[in-house]
Structures are given as structure tokens and as C-alpha cells.
Design a protein around this motif. Structure first.
Motif, PDB file in Angstrom:
ATOM      1  N   PRO A  78     -46.969  24.451   4.117  1.00 42.32           N
ATOM      2  CA  PRO A  78     -47.204  24.778   2.705  1.00 42.32           C
ATOM      3  C   PRO A  78     -46.899  23.584   1.800  1.00 42.32           C
ATOM      4  CG  PRO A  78     -45.885  26.470   3.792  1.00 42.32           C
ATOM      5  CD  PRO A  78     -45.944  25.310   4.724  1.00 42.32           C
ATOM      6  N   GLU A  79     -47.507  23.589   0.626  1.00 39.34           N
ATOM      7  CA  GLU A  79     -47.211  22.547  -0.353  1.00 39.34           C
ATOM      8  C   GLU A  79     -45.761  22.652  -0.800  1.00 39.34           C
ATOM      9  OE1 GLU A  79     -50.034  21.991  -3.544  1.00 39.34           O
ATOM     10  OE2 GLU A  79     -51.562  23.069  -2.397  1.00 39.34           O
ATOM     11  N   LEU A  80     -45.177  21.514  -1.145  1.00 39.43           N
ATOM     12  CA  LEU A  80     -43.768  21.472  -1.543  1.00 39.43           C
ATOM     13  C   LEU A  80     -43.587  21.405  -3.052  1.00 39.43           C
ATOM     14  CD1 LEU A  80     -42.396  19.088   1.224  1.00 39.43           C
ATOM     15  CD2 LEU A  80     -42.408  21.591   1.170  1.00 39.43           C
ATOM     16  N   THR A  81     -44.663  21.515  -3.768  1.00 37.81           N
ATOM     17  CA  THR A  81     -44.598  21.614  -5.219  1.00 37.81           C
ATOM     18  C   THR A  81     -45.308  22.890  -5.634  1.00 37.81           C
ATOM     19  OG1 THR A  81     -46.632  20.303  -5.425  1.00 37.81           O
ATOM     20  CG2 THR A  81     -44.518  19.122  -5.613  1.00 37.81           C
ATOM     21  N   PRO A  82     -44.956  23.479  -6.781  1.00 37.78           N
ATOM     22  CA  PRO A  82     -44.078  22.951  -7.834  1.00 37.78           C
ATOM     23  C   PRO A  82     -42.601  23.030  -7.461  1.00 37.78           C
ATOM     24  CG  PRO A  82     -44.746  25.175  -8.371  1.00 37.78           C
ATOM     25  CD  PRO A  82     -45.522  24.806  -7.133  1.00 37.78           C
ATOM     26  N   LYS A  83     -41.820  22.237  -8.154  1.00 36.65           N
ATOM     27  CA  LYS A  83     -40.385  22.248  -7.955  1.00 36.65           C
ATOM     28  C   LYS A  83     -39.754  23.421  -8.708  1.00 36.65           C
ATOM     29  CE  LYS A  83     -40.240  18.594  -5.368  1.00 36.65           C
ATOM     30  NZ  LYS A  83     -39.896  18.716  -3.928  1.00 36.65           N
ATOM     31  N   LEU A  84     -38.592  23.810  -8.266  1.00 31.49           N
ATOM     32  CA  LEU A  84     -37.861  24.913  -8.882  1.00 31.49           C
ATOM     33  C   LEU A  84     -37.549  24.596 -10.341  1.00 31.49           C
ATOM     34  CD1 LEU A  84     -36.337  27.631  -8.234  1.00 31.49           C
ATOM     35  CD2 LEU A  84     -34.310  26.197  -7.897  1.00 31.49           C
ATOM     36  N   PRO A  85     -37.835  25.521 -11.259  1.00 34.61           N
ATOM     37  CA  PRO A  85     -37.521  25.278 -12.677  1.00 34.61           C
ATOM     38  C   PRO A  85     -36.018  25.194 -12.911  1.00 34.61           C
ATOM     39  CG  PRO A  85     -39.025  27.144 -12.407  1.00 34.61           C
ATOM     40  CD  PRO A  85     -38.488  26.824 -11.060  1.00 34.61           C
ATOM     41  N   PRO A  86     -35.608  24.551 -14.005  1.00 32.51           N
ATOM     42  CA  PRO A  86     -34.173  24.505 -14.338  1.00 32.51           C
ATOM     43  C   PRO A  86     -33.683  25.887 -14.750  1.00 32.51           C
ATOM     44  CG  PRO A  86     -35.483  23.611 -16.143  1.00 32.51           C
ATOM     45  CD  PRO A  86     -36.443  23.846 -14.994  1.00 32.51           C
ATOM     46  N   PRO A  87     -32.377  26.110 -14.699  1.00 36.58           N
ATOM     47  CA  PRO A  87     -31.827  27.417 -15.103  1.00 36.58           C
ATOM     48  C   PRO A  87     -32.179  27.754 -16.547  1.00 36.58           C
ATOM     49  CG  PRO A  87     -30.180  26.111 -13.954  1.00 36.58           C
ATOM     50  CD  PRO A  87     -31.338  25.203 -14.205  1.00 36.58           C
TER      51      PRO A  87
END
Length: 599
Positions: A78-87
Motif C-alpha cells: 500500500p501507499e505510505l502517504t498521506p501522513k498522519l495529521p497532527p493532533p
């Protein structure tokens, strides 16, 4: 020296007395099964640690499974983006400001809370004695069943309930047992993605979020990596069932042609929270792409704003169907949209879609699925039905079907939550009327419990609805499923069972926490008494065959959600409102609380 030896002797005797009390059989503390001997040894060590410091976290090390799922070489990574959003930095207040009023009737609520706990303790003790390390207890025969891969579903599902009820000794014994589960072996050749996600992964994450025990986090990562292997497909969409041995080989899995929409739509919370607690964005990225498919097509369906009950992830077709519902087969997909917004916020482009998807489906369902039933007292309540969109002379025409089910009762609480999240009073008031509709259904039947599936009469005018006895008699006579003793306003009880479901008390709990209106807490007590009386068995609690008659036969069936959800929600209604505050946690569809991260 003599004083030191005497002190040590006294301390040793004290610990020995406590250990003997804990591990010798008694009426209130049944001994563990032979297969739990290793857990008993671990429990002895745990209790010794716990006696030294009640605030200590016992040292339990997770045993690695026989197969390490993070070692699979994916053919289709699977693709590794998008990255986790900030809190999220600023969330609106969700819970009612109880202040001192939550303690206004402490003695009454304390008795009720203790009664719920007593029922739970009975079920838990029977599970320990008769079904330890198995998926579920059979509450009439005292036997057990493994229907979810044999990884002790009830044990994992009940972890956070044990914690909430203050049953720390049982909790840490359970953690010691969970630490030994081998997720490299399964009692079945295929693993249900949906059930494994909500019960096992959800249960482990929640127990970790509450206790901070690293063994639970380690096991959560193992299950997360197992489920992540379900994304090893040509189009990176998840399978419905993971072919266990094929997934280990890493050669790529085949995505089923047609699945219920709830299956791919109910991964968001667990995968996102796993990314938050591990710092690894891969889980969030995988599920974000799944939800992109739903988001991009939300307004292209036959009922724009909602998705059909059945979809094809192999063809990435979430448009073609004509049946729409927030009930079974679709329910938790809709549930996870506002909850994903609560967990992730809208600061990043990848998470902003959840607020949009939430408002869109909520507006659509208000206009097309919810109806006011015609009832003798003319109560202003709402019930959630189904909508079929049929082509009529070339024009897609929505048709409301006034059939509902117990599963749909979650929607009242979800609308109330959405009302607070999106600061929308119409959503909140709609949620309250939907919750009252399910309360009404419970009260209407002689057992005090609503059936699994039923029909009610549809009011032709939602604002000016008056009871018409002749119309009810006529409408009931048209139905093949009607029975003579149906309450007025109901035209069928298509499935008259009660299988220990939590959805009605779930909404009542949420409405109580959000509004602070005592009507919901009183309704919860009425519901609990009815459920506890009708389902009680010598071992635990069993499903009821027919709620339309008192004294109906019971079924030898007790799903893990009885202790994971139903009793948990009842308990939380009568507990201090700060226990699992809705301003600090979001609950998954199995009632597992995930801690909301703060910026």
C-alpha cells in the motif's frame, strides 16, 4: 536482625494469605480451567506486584506470535502517504456540564451501577470457569464456541470493561492471558476483517489507552499488521476475509466482488488510532485511500449523499446499488465518519473529508430515511427506516420503507454527537427524537425489549400526526408477518428476537452524557431491568427468541458484545460522567474507547 526477619515473615504471611484467598476456589472466585495454569502462575506474580503498589503496572511481557505479520513481503504494498495529521488543537465541548448535579441522587445511581456490575461479574466468572481463552460462552449449556478465529474474543473484548468497573485483579489476569495469544494461528482458514478489527484490534487499543500497558500495545500492533496484510491487493483495497495462509506468503490477495459497505467502511478509527499510538502512518494511509473512494463518489449514487448497502471494492464501485440504510450491513460505516472527524480533525487535506462526508450523509438521511411513526399517544418520536431508489419511468424515485431494526438504534446517539461536533442544533434534536423512538419501542413490548426487526406505521404528515386505529388495523392486515399481540402502531415483528444487542442503550448513554436530561438515565434503568430479567440464566445471559411474549424460550447464545458493549453502556450511564468522558474519548463500534490526542 531479628526485627528484620520478623518483619519479612509477617509480610510473607500476609501476601500468602491474600494469594490463598485469591486462588482457592470459592463461590465468588471460581478457579481457572486447567488450560489457564500458565495464567494462574502469571496471576500469582501479578498479585504480588499489585500488593506492593496498587498503582503499579504489573510486569507482563507479550509473547511473540508464531508468525510475525510485519515480516510479510507484499506483492502490492500500500501507499505510505498521506501522513498522519497532527493532533487536534480545539474541539467543541461534547458532554453536558454536569457540575454538582451529577451527584444529586448518588445513592440511587450507585445501587444501579452496582447491579449492572453484579450482572457483569456473573457473566465474567462463568466465562472464566467454562470458556477461558475461547471466543464465547454458551450461556445455557455452559459450553463454548470459537467463531472469531479462536483468539479469545470475549476475553479481549471485555478488557476495557474490566478496567472501567475497577476489577483490576481480573484485568491484569486477563492481560497476562492476552499476552500469550498466538495471532500466527487461527481456528479458521480465513479471518473476518471487520470483526477482527472492531473486537480484537479495537479491544487491545482501548485497553492500552486506559491502562498504558505495553503488552497490550505489542499485541495491538500484531493484530494491526495482520489486518494490514489484507490490503496486499492489486488495487490496494482491503479484502473482506483474509485467506490466512495466502496472506502469510505475501503473493497478493483477491478482493471479493461484492461486500456490505460496513466492512471496508469500518476500519478508519482503529487504523488511525494505531498510527497515533505507534507513530507509524502506514495504517492511516491505507485506510485513508479506502475512504477517498467513498468520498469521491458520495454524490454520484442513486441517493446522493449516501452509499448503497452493497459495494464492490474490487471494481471500486460504491455507486451502483439501489438499497440504502443506516441499519445492518451499512451502519458502522456511517458511524465512523463523525467519529473519525473527532479523532483526526480537519487540519490536513486527508482528514478534512470526514466532516464533509458526515454532514452530507446526515442531511440525506434526515430527508429520506427518518420517519415519524403513528402511535396511540401521538408521541413526537422518530424511527430510522430504509430507502429503495427505483427507476420509475426513467426517473430514480426514492421510496421509504418503514422497516427498522435494533441495529439502527445507534443513530440517535451518533446524531447527538454530530450535533455537538458540528454545532448543529437540528442534528442534536433529531438524535434525541431517534433515541426516544427506540426507548418507545422497548416500552411497547410486554417484555420491555424491542425486537431485532420490525415495521411501524408511517405518519403521512410528520408535523400533524394523529392516531388512526382503523388505519392501523388495515395496515397490519396487509402484512404476512403480523401477529395478533403486536403493540398498537407496530405492523410486524419480522424478527422477534433479542440477541443482547447494545445499540439502543448506546444512544441512551450518549444522549444522557450530552444533554444531562434525567429522562435518559431513567429509561436506561427500565431497559436494564427488562433485559436482565429476560436474559438471565444460571451461567450468564442468553438471547431471547421472542420479545413479543413474556417467558419466551432462550437461545444458547451470548456474543462477546454483551460484556464489551451492552453492559458497559448500562454501567457508564450510572457511573460518574467523568468516567470515559466524551470530551476525552471516542468509542468505536464495539464500544471500545480511544483516547483523543491533544496538541
Amino acid at each position: 536482625m531479628a526485627r528484620i526477619l520478623r518483619t519479612r515473615t509477617i509480610a510473607f504471611c500476609a501476601v500468602l494469605i491474600v494469594l490463598l484467598y485469591h486462588f482457592l476456589p470459592s463461590e465468588n472466585a471460581p478457579s481457572l480451567l486447567p488450560q489457564a495454569d500458565t495464567v494462574s502462575r502469571a496471576g500469582t506474580q501479578i498479585l504480588a506486584q499489585y500488593m506492593n503498589n496498587a498503582n503499579a503496572i504489573p510486569h507482563i511481557v507479550a509473547t511473540k506470535s508464531s508468525f510475525l505479520w510485519n515480516t510479510v513481503k507484499f506483492t502490492y504494498p500500500p501507499e505510505l502517504t498521506p501522513k498522519l495529521p497532527p493532533p487536534v488543537s480545539n474541539r467543541p465541548r461534547i458532554q453536558h456540564d454536569f457540575g454538582r448535579e451529577s451527584y444529586s441522587v448518588t445513592a440511587v445511581q450507585e445501587r444501579r451501577r452496582e447491579e449492572v456490575k453484579r450482572v457483569f461479574e456473573k457473566s465474567w466468572a462463568s466465562y472464566k470457569k467454562h470458556a477461558w481463552m475461547k471466543d464465547a460462552l454458551k450461556p445455557l449449556s455452559g459450553q463454548y464456541v470459537d467463531q472469531f478465529s479462536g483468539w479469545a474474543a470475549t476475553l479481549v473484548d471485555s478488557l476495557d470493561t474490566l478496567w472501567m468497573m475497577g476489577m483490576r485483579r481480573d484485568f491484569y489476569e486477563a492481560v497476562a492471558a492476552v499476552a500469550t495469544i498466538d495471532f500466527g494461528k487461527s481456528t479458521s482458514g480465513s479471518v473476518n476483517m471487520f470483526e477482527t478489527c472492531i473486537r480484537y484490534l479495537g479491544g487491545l487499543i482501548a485497553a492500552y489507552d486506559l491502562s498504558g500497558h505495553e503488552a497490550l500495545k505489542a499485541k495491538a500492533v500484531e493484530v494491526g499488521d495482520l489486518l494490514y496484510a489484507g490490503f496486499n491487493t492489486e488495487n490496494r483495497m482491503p479484502v473482506d476475509f483474509i485467506a490466512f495462509e495466502d496472506a502469510k506468503a505475501g503473493g497478493g490477495l483477491y478482493v471479493e466482488d461484492t461486500v456490505v459497505s460496513a466492512s471496508p467502511g469500518t476500519i478508519t478509527l482503529e487504523f488511525s488510532r494505531l498510527s497515533q499510538i505507534t507513530g507509524d502512518s502506514k495504517y492511516y494511509a491505507a485506510v485513508s485511500h479506502v475512504m477517498d473512494t467513498f468520498s469521491e463518489n458520495q454524490n454520484k449514487t442513486k441517493l446522493p449523499g449516501m452509499w448503497p448497502m452493497h459495494v464492490s471494492m474490487r471494481r471500486k464501485d460504491v455507486v451502483s446499488g439501489y438499497q440504502f440504510t443506516i441499519g445492518g450491513n451499512a451502519d458502522s460505516m456511517y458511524e465512523y465518519l463523525p467519529k473519525a472527524h473527532a479523532l483526526l480533525g480537519s487540519a490536513s487535506p486527508s482528514s478534512a473529508k470526514y466532516a464533509i462526508m458526515s454532514r452530507t450523509f446526515m442531511d440525506t438521511s434526515m430527508n429520506n430515511l427518518f420517519f415519524r411513526p403513528m402511535v396511540p399517544g401521538n408521541e413526537d418520536i422518530l424511527i430510522s427506516g430504509n430507502c429503495d431508489v427505483i427507476d420509475y419511468e426513467g426517473t430514480p424515485t426514492p421510496r421509504l420503507d418503514p422497516e427498522s431494526e435494533h441495529l439502527s438504534c445507534f443513530i440517535g446517539g451518533l446524531f447527538a454527537l454530530g450535533g455537538r461536533l458540528f454545532e448543529n442544533e437540528a442534528y442534536l434534536q433529531t438524535g434525541a427524537k431517534l433515541a426516544r423512538g427506540c426507548i418507545y419501542a422497548y416500552k411497547s413490548f410486554p417484555t420491555g425489549i424491542m425486537p431485532e426487526r420490525y415495521n411501524m406505521m408511517l405518519c403521512p404528515d410528520i408535523k400533524n400526526c394523529k392516531w388512526d386505529e382503523e388505519q392501523w388495523v388495515s395496515e397490519r392486515a396487509k402484512r404476512k408477518e403480523w401477529v395478533e399481540h403486536l403493540p398498537k402502531g407496530f405492523t410486524t415483528a419480522k424478527d422477534p428476537r433479542y440477541i443482547l444487542r447494545p445499540e439502543a442503550i448506546e444512544s441512551v448513554f450518549v444522549l444522557w452524557r450530552i444533554t444531562g436530561r434525567d429522562e435518559f438515565r431513567e429509561a436506561a434503568w427500565d431497559m436494564f431491568q427488562a433485559v436482565a430479567n429476560a436474559t438471565d440464566t444460571p451461567f450468564a445471559n442468553a438471547a431471547v427468541s421472542d420479545v413479543t411474549v413474556v417467558g419466551s424460550q432462550q437461545q444458547d447464545y451470548m456474543e462477546s458484545f454483551w460484556m464489551a458493549e451492552t453492559l458497559k453502556y448500562f454501567y457508564l450511564v450510572f457511573a460518574d460522567p467523568e468516567l470515559i468522558s466524551l470530551d476525552e474519548f471516542v468509542l468505536n463500534t464495539e464500544a471500545h474507547p480511544f483516547r483523543l490526542p491533544k496538541a
